[in-house]
Design a protein around this motif. Structure first.
Motif, PDB file in Angstrom:
ATOM      1  N   ILE A 188       0.839  -1.204   0.000  1.00 44.36           N
ATOM      2  CA  ILE A 188       0.000   0.000   0.000  1.00 44.36           C
ATOM      3  C   ILE A 188       0.879   1.261   0.000  1.00 44.36           C
ATOM      4  O   ILE A 188       0.616   2.219  -0.718  1.00 44.36           O
ATOM      5  N   ILE A 189       1.927   1.233   0.812  1.00 44.80           N
ATOM      6  CA  ILE A 189       2.860   2.370   0.853  1.00 44.80           C
ATOM      7  C   ILE A 189       3.481   2.595  -0.521  1.00 44.80           C
ATOM      8  O   ILE A 189       3.497   3.724  -1.047  1.00 44.80           O
ATOM      9  N   ASP A 190       3.977   1.514  -1.120  1.00 48.67           N
ATOM     10  CA  ASP A 190       4.648   1.626  -2.423  1.00 48.67           C
ATOM     11  C   ASP A 190       3.692   2.049  -3.538  1.00 48.67           C
ATOM     12  O   ASP A 190       4.120   2.645  -4.534  1.00 48.67           O
ATOM     13  N   SER A 191       2.398   1.764  -3.358  1.00 47.21           N
ATOM     14  CA  SER A 191       1.411   2.133  -4.377  1.00 47.21           C
ATOM     15  C   SER A 191       1.075   3.625  -4.348  1.00 47.21           C
ATOM     16  O   SER A 191       0.483   4.154  -5.291  1.00 47.21           O
ATOM     17  N   GLY A 192       1.415   4.284  -3.242  1.00 47.13           N
ATOM     18  CA  GLY A 192       1.109   5.703  -3.104  1.00 47.13           C
ATOM     19  C   GLY A 192      -0.276   5.994  -2.572  1.00 47.13           C
ATOM     20  O   GLY A 192      -0.698   7.160  -2.523  1.00 47.13           O
ATOM     21  N   GLU A 193      -0.996   4.958  -2.133  1.00 43.25           N
ATOM     22  CA  GLU A 193      -2.379   5.136  -1.697  1.00 43.25           C
ATOM     23  C   GLU A 193      -2.508   6.085  -0.511  1.00 43.25           C
ATOM     24  O   GLU A 193      -3.505   6.810  -0.398  1.00 43.25           O
ATOM     25  N   ILE A 194      -1.521   6.099   0.395  1.00 43.97           N
ATOM     26  CA  ILE A 194      -1.623   7.004   1.544  1.00 43.97           C
ATOM     27  C   ILE A 194      -0.721   8.229   1.377  1.00 43.97           C
ATOM     28  O   ILE A 194      -0.426   8.945   2.336  1.00 43.97           O
ATOM     29  N   GLY A 195      -0.294   8.476   0.154  1.00 44.83           N
ATOM     30  CA  GLY A 195       0.557   9.631  -0.118  1.00 44.83           C
ATOM     31  C   GLY A 195       1.976   9.414   0.354  1.00 44.83           C
ATOM     32  O   GLY A 195       2.469   8.287   0.398  1.00 44.83           O
ATOM     33  N   GLU A 196       2.643  10.503   0.725  1.00 45.61           N
ATOM     34  CA  GLU A 196       4.016  10.417   1.236  1.00 45.61           C
ATOM     35  C   GLU A 196       3.992   9.994   2.702  1.00 45.61           C
ATOM     36  O   GLU A 196       3.180  10.500   3.489  1.00 45.61           O
ATOM     37  N   VAL A 197       4.868   9.078   3.071  1.00 45.54           N
ATOM     38  CA  VAL A 197       4.932   8.623   4.460  1.00 45.54           C
ATOM     39  C   VAL A 197       5.486   9.740   5.338  1.00 45.54           C
ATOM     40  O   VAL A 197       6.511  10.361   5.024  1.00 45.54           O
ATOM     41  N   VAL A 198       4.804   9.978   6.446  1.00 45.54           N
ATOM     42  CA  VAL A 198       5.187  11.031   7.388  1.00 45.54           C
ATOM     43  C   VAL A 198       5.742  10.437   8.679  1.00 45.54           C
ATOM     44  O   VAL A 198       6.745  10.895   9.215  1.00 45.54           O
ATOM     45  N   LEU A 199       5.067   9.394   9.183  1.00 42.71           N
ATOM     46  CA  LEU A 199       5.393   8.834  10.493  1.00 42.71           C
ATOM     47  C   LEU A 199       5.212   7.323  10.486  1.00 42.71           C
ATOM     48  O   LEU A 199       4.215   6.816   9.972  1.00 42.71           O
ATOM     49  N   VAL A 200       6.189   6.607  11.060  1.00 39.86           N
ATOM     50  CA  VAL A 200       6.075   5.163  11.252  1.00 39.86           C
ATOM     51  C   VAL A 200       6.197   4.879  12.746  1.00 39.86           C
ATOM     52  O   VAL A 200       7.161   5.298  13.394  1.00 39.86           O
ATOM     53  N   LYS A 201       5.196   4.190  13.291  1.00 43.43           N
ATOM     54  CA  LYS A 201       5.203   3.832  14.709  1.00 43.43           C
ATOM     55  C   LYS A 201       5.187   2.307  14.832  1.00 43.43           C
ATOM     56  O   LYS A 201       4.512   1.631  14.050  1.00 43.43           O
ATOM     57  N   SER A 202       5.890   1.787  15.802  1.00 42.14           N
ATOM     58  CA  SER A 202       5.913   0.340  15.993  1.00 42.14           C
ATOM     59  C   SER A 202       6.141   0.021  17.464  1.00 42.14           C
ATOM     60  O   SER A 202       6.873   0.729  18.164  1.00 42.14           O
TER      61      SER A 202
END
Length: 341
Positions: A139-153
């Motif tokens: 999904i990230i690579d497809s651009g569906e959520i736009g540019e990644v801003v924050l990754v939490k884990s």
């Protein structure tokens, strides 16, 4: 191949036996041929469970076995480097459990020896093989959520640490033993290396070891800045009691992805006396059951097809580097720039 890939398990603890049972029954073109554990009772018990008869107390003897084509290194972390180097020199392909090693220098030696001897070295970061994490990456690579801003884990486990884990000099603490998976998954999802980190940690649930192990911590938080500008937040904990909890979140400019949850299944119970409830996952062994199988299948495929593993020694090394930086930040209470380490 004319025969199945013969696997020897080195270290018959919980993680090791997950791999062994997979290779024994779920992975095509592989078979368990031996177990190695310095505790004879443990080695015998593992053999009985796997339905095999060959076991060794010394891994050096196991590496002399011509039936062994590859090894699963699931010993305590402090032994990983010497076992991996010996396996590489013996021409055995290697699946090494996380953390890869105690420090970056050990990782470099392991990578060098595997390359020199032309053997596969795969690090067991199974979240890259988990359906939910793989879907999130797509999904990230497809651009569906736009540019990644924050990754939490986060990863929080209910288990009480083994005695040797209280000694930070031997284990590097939960940051290594628990959060290595988070570190690797965050690098992967953010599509970037860590740039700066700031960590804080303390011991909240094991007061009985504070006097003997004053540096031990069971709760850790880390703030991250990635090289590509993405922000990151990570937390880890042991002995949380409420269940096994492994979740991630990716916030983009046009959407958000939530990965994982605490629920053991999708069944929700509503009743007059107990209200609304859902069973909580009690073990990482259950949550990532299919991911473990997928990574073991991938390891054998790499051997048969002579391909680069999906999770390489470099990936393992970078996780170890972040752990080292995190420990430095915790001790100095300062932001650490990984480019200056």
């Amino acid at each position: 191949m004319s025969k199945k890939v013969g696997i020897c398990l080195i270290g018959s603890g919980r993680a090791g036996m997950i791999h062994a049972n997979n290779f024994n029954t779920k992975v095509p073109n592989a078979e368990m041929v031996a177990v190695c554990d310095p505790v004879e009772e443990a080695a015998k018990k593992a053999c009985e469970q796997l339905g095999i008869s060959t076991y060794y107390l010394d891994y050096k003897e196991a590496l002399k076995d011509d039936n062994v084509d590859a090894v699963v290194v699931a010993s305590p972390t402090k032994y990983h480097k010497e076992i991996v180097v010996a396996a590489a020199n013996a021409g055995k392909d290697i699946l090494c459990e996380k953390p890869m090693a105690m420090n970056v220098e050990e990782c470099d030696v392991m990578i060098k020896e595997a390359k020199y001897n032309n053997v596969k070295l795969q690090i067991a970061f199974m979240r890259r093989f988990d359906e939910g994490f793989m879907q999130a990456k797509e999904i990230i690579d497809s651009g569906e959520i736009g540019e990644v801003v924050l990754v939490k884990s986060l990863t929080r486990g209910p288990s009480i640490p083994k005695p040797w884990m209280y000694d930070i000099s031997k284990s590097n603490g939960p940051l290594a033993e628990v959060n290595s998976h988070d570190i690797d998954a965050m690098r992967w999802l953010a599509g970037s290396e860590f740039k700066t980190i700031y960590g804080i940690a303390d011991n909240y649930r094991a007061p009985q070891v504070k006097e003997q192990y004053p540096d031990y911590y069971d709760n850790v938080i880390m703030a991250i800045q990635f090289e590509n500008g993405v922000q990151g937040l990570m937390d880890g904990a042991t002995s949380v009691r409420y269940g096994y909890d492994a979740r991630a979140e990716v916030l983009g400019t046009e959407g958000c992805i939530f990965i994982g949850g605490t629920n053991a299944n999708n069944t929700v119970t509503c009743s007059l006396n107990n209200g609304k409830k859902r069973k909580v996952m009690n073990s990482w062994m259950n949550l990532f059951k299919d991911a473990y199988t997928a990574e073991d299948v991938s390891f054998i495929d790499c051997i048969i097809n002579d391909q680069e593993p999906k999770v390489t020694g470099h990936d393992g090394k970078m996780a170890v580097k972040i752990v080292e930086a995190g420990m430095q930040s915790i001790k100095t209470k300062k932001v650490i720039d990984l480019n200056k380490m």
